[in-house]
Design an enzyme around this catalytic site. Sequence first.
Site, PDB file in Angstrom:
ATOM      1  N   GLU A 184     -19.113 -11.979  -0.030  1.00  0.00           N
ATOM      2  CA  GLU A 184     -18.020 -12.336   0.869  1.00  0.00           C
ATOM      3  C   GLU A 184     -17.663 -11.081   1.652  1.00  0.00           C
ATOM      4  O   GLU A 184     -17.372 -10.031   1.062  1.00  0.00           O
ATOM      5  CB  GLU A 184     -16.803 -12.834   0.098  1.00  0.00           C
ATOM      6  CG  GLU A 184     -15.660 -13.261   1.001  1.00  0.00           C
ATOM      7  CD  GLU A 184     -14.310 -13.103   0.349  1.00  0.00           C
ATOM      8  OE1 GLU A 184     -13.395 -12.559   1.005  1.00  0.00           O
ATOM      9  OE2 GLU A 184     -14.170 -13.527  -0.814  1.00  0.00           O
ATOM     10  N   CYS A 238      -8.639 -10.839   2.921  1.00  0.00           N
ATOM     11  CA  CYS A 238      -9.818 -11.282   3.661  1.00  0.00           C
ATOM     12  C   CYS A 238      -9.488 -12.443   4.588  1.00  0.00           C
ATOM     13  O   CYS A 238     -10.267 -12.759   5.492  1.00  0.00           O
ATOM     14  CB  CYS A 238     -10.940 -11.662   2.702  1.00  0.00           C
ATOM     15  SG  CYS A 238     -10.428 -12.809   1.405  1.00  0.00           S
TER      16      CYS A 238
END
Length: 530
Positions: free
Chosen positions: A265, A302
Site C-alpha cells: 500500500e 494514507c
Amino acid sequence: MYKLTQQSYIAGTWVSPKGEAFQAQNPATQELLSKHNNCLESEVNSAMQAAAQAYPVFSQLSPTDHANFLIAIAEEIEALGDQLLEVCNQETGLGLPRLTGERGRTTGQIRAFSEIVKNASWVQASIDTAEPERAPLPKPDLRKMLKPIGPVAVFGASNFPFAFGTLGGDTISALAAGNSVVVKGHPSHPATNELFAYAIGKAISRCELPKGVFSLLQGNAIPLSVQLVCHPLTEAVGFTGSLTGGRAIMDAAAKRAKPIPVFAEMGSVNPMFFTNNVLAQSGESLAKALAGSVCMGTGQFCTSPGVIVIQKNDSFVNTLAESMSANAKGVTLNASIGQAFLKGVRDFISTGKVEWVNNDEVSLTSTTNNALLPPNVVLKTTASAFLQNPQLQSEVFGPATLVVECDDDAQFTQIAKVLEGNLTASIHAVDEDNSLVKELLVLLEQKTGRIIFNGFPTGVEVCGSQHHGGPYPASSNGTTTSVGIDAIHRFTRVVAYQNTPTQLLPAELQNANPYKIVRRVNGEFSSQSI
C-alpha cells in the site's frame, strides 16, 4: 512491566545484532532515544530458516487452535497496559488518546480474524464430485481451497504503529492465513516493535507453537530490507509506506530468480469533488470539515485528502485557508517525513502554476524544527495546469492539500480521466447533480478502491465490506485489501485436488465436512456433508 532491551527477536530468542546503530527520535521534544543496532544478513538467515521450519506445523493447525492463538496475541497486547501507550507516544508523539483508540482497533481486528479462522469458511472450499459415466469422457472428482503461501516478510508502517505496525493488519492477516512471519520493524518506533515482539512471544509459548512462527528484525539500513525480500525462503511481502519504498521492494522481488508477490500500500492523493450546488448550500461548513480532515494526524494518513476539485469559488477557498491556518500545528512522525513534506510543497510552488493560499511567511526551509513542526498548507491551481502537469498528482504526505479550480463541469470529468490510482475518491453533491455524478462514478470506479459520498476519506472502518487498496500507485495489487477480513486472501494460493483419497484430503474438503463450513458443492453453496 517488561524491561526493554534494545534487541531483535528471532524465533523465541532475543539477540543483539552487530550492525550499525540507529536511534528513534521523540518528534515532540526532538530528544534522541535509545540506540538499537541493525540486523545483518546472518540474522535474516536465522529468522527465515526458523520461519520455514515452523511453517509446516503452524499451517496445519486446527481452526480452533489457530483462532485461540490469535486471541492470545490480542490478550498479550492488552496485558502490556499503559507501558505500550507511553513508550509509543514517546517515539511517535501521537498522543495517548489516539494511541488508546488505535490499540483497540488493533486488538479488535485480531479478534475479528480469530472468528474468521475459527469458522474456516474463508478457505473458499469448492467441490465438484466425479461423474464416471459421463460421455464422451468421465468427469474427475475435483476439490480446491485456499492454502497459506509460506513464510511472509512484513514491513511495518510509521503512521499507524499499532494497526499497521509489528502486529498490525499485514502481520495478523498473514498469521491468520497460516503463514509464519518475519517483520522488519519500522525504525521510527523500535521500542514499540520490541514490546509487540514480547507480546507475541508470550502468545506463542502459551499455545505451545514453534518459536519460528514469528521474528522481529530491527534496523533502518536498506540492505537489510533487500536481504529480507530477496531471501530464497521468503514467499510473499506485505508493505505499507511510501511509493518510493514500495516500488523499491516490488523491483527487488521481481528481480529474484523466483519472483514473489508484493502486497504494497503506497501513495494516494484521495481526490475529492465538490459540486457548485453543494458548495452553494453548505460551502462554509464543508470547508471547515475539510480542513479538519486534512490536518487530522498532521496529515499523516494514507487517506488524507490531497486534491480538491471545485468550480472557482473564492469563498470556499478562503474559508478553507483560514480554517487550515487556525488548526493547531502537529508534529511529523520523524524528520524524514517532515523534510519530504517541505520539499513536496516547494516543488509544487516551483512549477509557477501553484499558489500558496494561506502563506503566512512560514519558512519551508528543511531544518529539523521545521521538518518536525510543518505548517498547515493550502495550495491552489487551475484545472488546465493540473491536466498538463502529472507532478501535481504527487502525494505530499502531511498537512497540505491542493485545490484545483475548474471552469465548468466538463473539467471535472477531464480531471477524473487523468487521475492515477488512489485508495479513495469522494463526491460531495446534491440530487440536482446526478447527471454529473453518474459520469464521475464511471470514471472513478477505474481509478480508486473506495468511493465516498458526502463524507471524508480519513476514517477506515474495519469490516468485511471494506476495501483498502486501489490501482497503482495506490497499491501494487488493486484487487486486494489491507484492511478488513478479506486481507487474509493476500497471503494464500489455490490448491486443487483431483481424485484424491478422502483420508488424504484436507478436512475442509472431505465429504463429512467435519468443520461444518459453507462450501460450494456442484455449484450450490451448502454446509451439509456429502
